[in-house]
Design an enzyme around this catalytic site. Structure first.
Site, PDB file in Angstrom:
ATOM      1  N   ASN A   9       0.866  -1.188   0.000  1.00  0.00           N
ATOM      2  CA  ASN A   9       0.000   0.000   0.000  1.00  0.00           C
ATOM      3  C   ASN A   9       0.896   1.230   0.000  1.00  0.00           C
ATOM      4  OD1 ASN A   9      -1.817   2.036   0.510  1.00  0.00           O
ATOM      5  ND2 ASN A   9      -2.340   1.363   2.592  1.00  0.00           N
ATOM      6  N   LYS A  11       0.060   4.276  -0.200  1.00  0.00           N
ATOM      7  CA  LYS A  11      -0.587   5.443   0.447  1.00  0.00           C
ATOM      8  C   LYS A  11      -0.381   6.695  -0.422  1.00  0.00           C
ATOM      9  CE  LYS A  11       0.128   3.139   4.808  1.00  0.00           C
ATOM     10  NZ  LYS A  11       0.291   3.217   6.239  1.00  0.00           N
ATOM     11  N   HIS A  95      -9.078   0.551   5.320  1.00  0.00           N
ATOM     12  CA  HIS A  95      -7.772   0.791   5.953  1.00  0.00           C
ATOM     13  C   HIS A  95      -7.969   1.690   7.176  1.00  0.00           C
ATOM     14  CE1 HIS A  95      -3.689   2.142   6.636  1.00  0.00           C
ATOM     15  NE2 HIS A  95      -3.319   1.044   6.004  1.00  0.00           N
ATOM     16  N   GLU A  97      -6.412   4.133   8.251  1.00  0.00           N
ATOM     17  CA  GLU A  97      -6.296   5.582   8.001  1.00  0.00           C
ATOM     18  C   GLU A  97      -7.584   6.130   7.391  1.00  0.00           C
ATOM     19  OE1 GLU A  97      -2.650   5.292   5.773  1.00  0.00           O
ATOM     20  OE2 GLU A  97      -1.657   4.625   7.607  1.00  0.00           O
ATOM     21  N   GLU A 167      -4.854  -5.740  10.618  1.00  0.00           N
ATOM     22  CA  GLU A 167      -3.826  -4.719  10.837  1.00  0.00           C
ATOM     23  C   GLU A 167      -4.068  -4.040  12.182  1.00  0.00           C
ATOM     24  OE1 GLU A 167      -2.012  -3.330   6.917  1.00  0.00           O
ATOM     25  OE2 GLU A 167      -3.815  -2.158   7.170  1.00  0.00           O
ATOM     26  N   GLY A 173       2.888   1.670  10.805  1.00  0.00           N
ATOM     27  CA  GLY A 173       3.789   2.809  10.642  1.00  0.00           C
ATOM     28  C   GLY A 173       4.500   3.200  11.921  1.00  0.00           C
ATOM     29  N   SER A 213       3.987  -2.808  10.170  1.00  0.00           N
ATOM     30  CA  SER A 213       5.457  -2.761  10.295  1.00  0.00           C
ATOM     31  C   SER A 213       6.149  -4.059   9.880  1.00  0.00           C
ATOM     32  CB  SER A 213       5.850  -2.351  11.717  1.00  0.00           C
ATOM     33  OG  SER A 213       5.369  -1.048  12.003  1.00  0.00           O
TER      34      SER A 213
HETATM   35  C1  PEP Z   1      -0.422  -0.284   6.314  1.00  0.00           C
HETATM   36  O1  PEP Z   1      -0.585   0.916   6.316  1.00  0.00           O
HETATM   37  O2  PEP Z   1      -1.277  -1.022   5.814  1.00  0.00           O
HETATM   38  C2  PEP Z   1       0.795  -0.801   6.930  1.00  0.00           C
HETATM   39  C3  PEP Z   1       0.823  -2.055   7.279  1.00  0.00           C
HETATM   40  O3  PEP Z   1       1.811   0.102   7.114  1.00  0.00           O
HETATM   41  P1  PEP Z   1       3.284  -0.218   7.683  1.00  0.00           P
HETATM   42  O4  PEP Z   1       3.752  -1.471   7.002  1.00  0.00           O
HETATM   43  O5  PEP Z   1       4.099   0.975   7.316  1.00  0.00           O
HETATM   44  O6  PEP Z   1       3.135  -0.405   9.156  1.00  0.00           O
END
Ligand code: PEP
Length: 250
Positions: A9, A11, A95, A97, A167, A173, A213
């Protein structure tokens, strides 16, 4: 057999020249057929270019969001039909966000999922608990209700088009990753919940990705868990080398 998937992703990152560079590197790195389905989700203005670029390669393109209506007066939005018309068959919905910054609720997401499925798209459906919810031991209940509210009224046959992405919000992040054991515990819970609410066959077939992450250094031990079928990758998907290493870790 469940599909293994590694999805990136991007973003709101990568302008067109940067997206071109990353896609060129990724198509080269995934030139040999990978063990997993590889998906990238660029920002909407780069979707058409990306969809054309990956044709004939092992990589698929997904959108990061989509509106629930067919068309109309929804300034700034993108419809399922528009995505399909440029060759994008997969969409990420829910997601954290989108939920946190754009007010997306389970009810809205149920509508978006229904629209995507009506257009025969594949949905990567994201969900997961906040840090406070985990600390107060509500994480299983939160995840169950997110799934129930958005997905459990679907026909069993519709689940062929659903990929789940667990997630935990506290791991996105932040550099903080759920341990492989925490990921496995939740993924097993999700599968059992689906077995009870939908059907054991659907639970066995649905791919459940872990996101939060994931990096080249931790991907292998997370992907080795029996109920983890791959990953949804944020930050580490912006670099071809690290995304390729994660793709190879499955
Ligand atoms: C995400 O935003 O779906 C995600 C998993 O981000 P990150 O890998 O940066 O934690």
């Amino acid at each position: 057999m469940r599909k293994k998937i590694v999805a990136g992703n991007w973003k709101m990152n990568k302008n067109l020249p940067e997206a071109k560079g990353l896609l060129a590197d990724l198509t080269a790195k995934f030139a040999q057929q990978p063990n997993a389905e590889i998906i990238v989700a660029p920002t909407s203005v780069n979707l058409q270019f990306a969809a054309e670029t990956v044709k004939g390669s092992a990589i698929k393109v997904a959108a990061q969001n989509m509106h629930q209506a067919e068309n109309g007066a929804f300034t700034g939005e993108i419809s399922a039909d528009m995505l399909k018309s440029i060759g994008v068959e997969t969409v990420i919905l829910g997601h954290s966000e989108r939920r946190a910054y754009f007010g997306e609720t389970d009810a809205l997401l149920a509508d978006k999922v229904a629209t995507a499925l009506k257009h025969d798209m594949t949905v990567i459906f994201c969900f997961g608990e906040e840090l406070e919810e985990r600390k107060s031991d509500k994480h299983f209940a939160v995840v169950e209700s997110q799934l129930k509210n958005a997905l459990f009224s679907l026909d069993a046959s519709a689940w062929k088009q659903i990929v789940l992405a667990y997630e935990p919000v506290w791991a996105i992040g932040t550099g903080e990753t759920a341990s492989p054991e925490q990921a496995q515990e939740m993924h097993a819970f999700i599968r059992k919940t689906i077995a009870d609410a939908v059907s054991p066959a659907v639970a066995e077939e649905v791919s459940i990705l872990y996101g939060g992450s994931v990096k080249p250094a931790n991907a292998q031990e997370i992907f080795a868990k029996p109920d983890v079928d791959g990953g949804l990758i944020g930050g580490a998907s912006l670099d071809a080398e690290s995304f390729a290493a994660i793709g190879a870790a499955i």
